[in-house]
Design an enzyme around this catalytic site. Sequence first.
Site, PDB file in Angstrom:
ATOM      1  N   ARG A 144       0.868  -1.169   0.000  1.00 29.87           N
ATOM      2  CA  ARG A 144       0.000   0.000   0.000  1.00 29.87           C
ATOM      3  C   ARG A 144       0.910   1.225   0.000  1.00 29.87           C
ATOM      4  O   ARG A 144       2.052   1.168   0.453  1.00 29.87           O
ATOM      5  CB  ARG A 144      -0.892   0.027   1.247  1.00 29.87           C
ATOM      6  CG  ARG A 144      -1.822  -1.173   1.405  1.00 29.87           C
ATOM      7  CD  ARG A 144      -2.621  -1.060   2.700  1.00 29.87           C
ATOM      8  NE  ARG A 144      -3.576  -2.147   2.847  1.00 29.87           N
ATOM      9  CZ  ARG A 144      -3.352  -3.257   3.577  1.00 29.87           C
ATOM     10  NH1 ARG A 144      -2.203  -3.408   4.211  1.00 29.87           N
ATOM     11  NH2 ARG A 144      -4.275  -4.199   3.664  1.00 29.87           N
ATOM     12  N   LYS A 168      -2.325  -2.254   8.019  1.00 26.00           N
ATOM     13  CA  LYS A 168      -3.498  -1.707   8.702  1.00 26.00           C
ATOM     14  C   LYS A 168      -3.609  -2.286  10.106  1.00 26.00           C
ATOM     15  O   LYS A 168      -3.345  -3.463  10.325  1.00 26.00           O
ATOM     16  CB  LYS A 168      -4.764  -2.024   7.902  1.00 26.00           C
ATOM     17  CG  LYS A 168      -4.888  -1.229   6.607  1.00 26.00           C
ATOM     18  CD  LYS A 168      -6.216  -1.469   5.944  1.00 26.00           C
ATOM     19  CE  LYS A 168      -6.379  -0.588   4.711  1.00 26.00           C
ATOM     20  NZ  LYS A 168      -7.685  -0.781   4.048  1.00 26.00           N
ATOM     21  N   HIS A 240      -1.915   2.216  -5.953  1.00 24.41           N
ATOM     22  CA  HIS A 240      -2.652   0.984  -5.688  1.00 24.41           C
ATOM     23  C   HIS A 240      -2.730   0.097  -6.939  1.00 24.41           C
ATOM     24  O   HIS A 240      -2.908  -1.118  -6.827  1.00 24.41           O
ATOM     25  CB  HIS A 240      -4.061   1.306  -5.187  1.00 24.41           C
ATOM     26  CG  HIS A 240      -4.469   0.476  -4.011  1.00 24.41           C
ATOM     27  ND1 HIS A 240      -3.844   0.551  -2.781  1.00 24.41           N
ATOM     28  CD2 HIS A 240      -5.431  -0.475  -3.881  1.00 24.41           C
ATOM     29  CE1 HIS A 240      -4.418  -0.307  -1.956  1.00 24.41           C
ATOM     30  NE2 HIS A 240      -5.379  -0.943  -2.593  1.00 24.41           N
ATOM     31  N   ARG A 243      -0.179  -2.483  -6.747  1.00 25.73           N
ATOM     32  CA  ARG A 243      -0.563  -3.535  -5.798  1.00 25.73           C
ATOM     33  C   ARG A 243      -1.521  -4.527  -6.468  1.00 25.73           C
ATOM     34  O   ARG A 243      -1.372  -5.744  -6.325  1.00 25.73           O
ATOM     35  CB  ARG A 243      -1.206  -2.882  -4.577  1.00 25.73           C
ATOM     36  CG  ARG A 243      -1.693  -3.819  -3.478  1.00 25.73           C
ATOM     37  CD  ARG A 243      -2.063  -2.957  -2.274  1.00 25.73           C
ATOM     38  NE  ARG A 243      -2.912  -3.644  -1.309  1.00 25.73           N
ATOM     39  CZ  ARG A 243      -2.445  -4.389  -0.312  1.00 25.73           C
ATOM     40  NH1 ARG A 243      -1.145  -4.589  -0.177  1.00 25.73           N
ATOM     41  NH2 ARG A 243      -3.284  -4.958   0.549  1.00 25.73           N
ATOM     42  N   HIS A 266      -4.359  -9.009   3.750  1.00 25.35           N
ATOM     43  CA  HIS A 266      -5.822  -9.003   3.841  1.00 25.35           C
ATOM     44  C   HIS A 266      -6.264  -9.865   5.016  1.00 25.35           C
ATOM     45  O   HIS A 266      -5.809 -10.993   5.163  1.00 25.35           O
ATOM     46  CB  HIS A 266      -6.457  -9.564   2.562  1.00 25.35           C
ATOM     47  CG  HIS A 266      -6.356  -8.640   1.394  1.00 25.35           C
ATOM     48  ND1 HIS A 266      -6.494  -9.066   0.088  1.00 25.35           N
ATOM     49  CD2 HIS A 266      -6.139  -7.301   1.324  1.00 25.35           C
ATOM     50  CE1 HIS A 266      -6.364  -8.037  -0.723  1.00 25.35           C
ATOM     51  NE2 HIS A 266      -6.145  -6.960  -0.009  1.00 25.35           N
ATOM     52  N   TYR A 275      -9.128 -10.766  -7.075  1.00 19.10           N
ATOM     53  CA  TYR A 275      -8.059 -10.924  -8.063  1.00 19.10           C
ATOM     54  C   TYR A 275      -8.221 -12.186  -8.905  1.00 19.10           C
ATOM     55  O   TYR A 275      -7.401 -12.459  -9.771  1.00 19.10           O
ATOM     56  CB  TYR A 275      -6.703 -10.935  -7.357  1.00 19.10           C
ATOM     57  CG  TYR A 275      -6.418  -9.622  -6.688  1.00 19.10           C
ATOM     58  CD1 TYR A 275      -6.134  -8.486  -7.437  1.00 19.10           C
ATOM     59  CD2 TYR A 275      -6.483  -9.489  -5.303  1.00 19.10           C
ATOM     60  CE1 TYR A 275      -5.907  -7.266  -6.827  1.00 19.10           C
ATOM     61  CE2 TYR A 275      -6.251  -8.282  -4.686  1.00 19.10           C
ATOM     62  CZ  TYR A 275      -5.963  -7.164  -5.461  1.00 19.10           C
ATOM     63  OH  TYR A 275      -5.756  -5.956  -4.845  1.00 19.10           O
TER      64      TYR A 275
END
Length: 295
Positions: A144, A168, A240, A243, A266, A275
């Site tokens: 990110r 995150k 992004h 990514r 994730h 994806y």
Amino acid sequence: MDWKEVLIEYQSHLKLEKSLSANTLEAYLRDIKKLQKFTDTKPLQITSSEVEEFLYQFAKENYTARSQARLVSSLKSFFNYVQYEEWRTDNPAELLETPKLGLKLPDTLSVEEIDQLIAEIDLGTAEGERNRAILETLYGCGLRVSELTELKLSDLFFEENFIRVIGKGNKQRLIPISDYTIKYIDIYRKEIRVHLPIQKGFEDFVFLNRRGKKLTRVMIFTIIKNLAEKAGLRKKISPHTFRHSFATHLLKNGADLRSIQMMLGHESITTTEIYTHLDDTSIREAVLKFHPRNN
């Protein structure tokens, strides 16, 4: 309690108890401040009708379903907190419905398009060497943009071919890094970065501006936007996008979804499953190659 008091408490809750990143926290607060600006009613007296009217007016301004969904999420989070603290017994956001979102496939770049972007970098400048290292790191590690700007020298474990990333919720993960990507980071680190007047407090950050401070998210966006314009790429490209390309190319070349999930950081594999989209050519080839009637 007035808005200022409640928002201070709510901000502390998001930061300390929810461990939200600074960017996510800011987005939540920005949404609630829109409601504050819309109404004169204090947060402990506002009614469900007023909240619904606010959403209705927001939607009328042609905001996307995704923006509306995020706003509903912010309102629910805020009023759940207010109710949890027992500042009010009811919840005016309880019955709000989130707009249905269609599947939004992420934009990706082909390997050739990524090479096009990198080819536009002026490697005769210090910033050019840095920018090449930035693009190779984004694409090579699937970071990110905030993870890239926060990457530190102490997070680089090149002998083991890993880097450590703080994602995150302040969650750490280790990401494999190829010798190819290491090469360009090392060129920048050993030939460019060592000559910068590094400011106090920024000694450990990998990517710095010419004044010796860490790069901002906006600067990364600007670098990529300018390169895309030079390369004549008409796609909407952001940090992004690299990514998304990282994940899509791994999947197409045989990597399993669980490994990609771990590398992207994730929490849920459902997020990673986006994806699994394939273009028409890939689908046609898969049917022709693998369906038993075509053997």
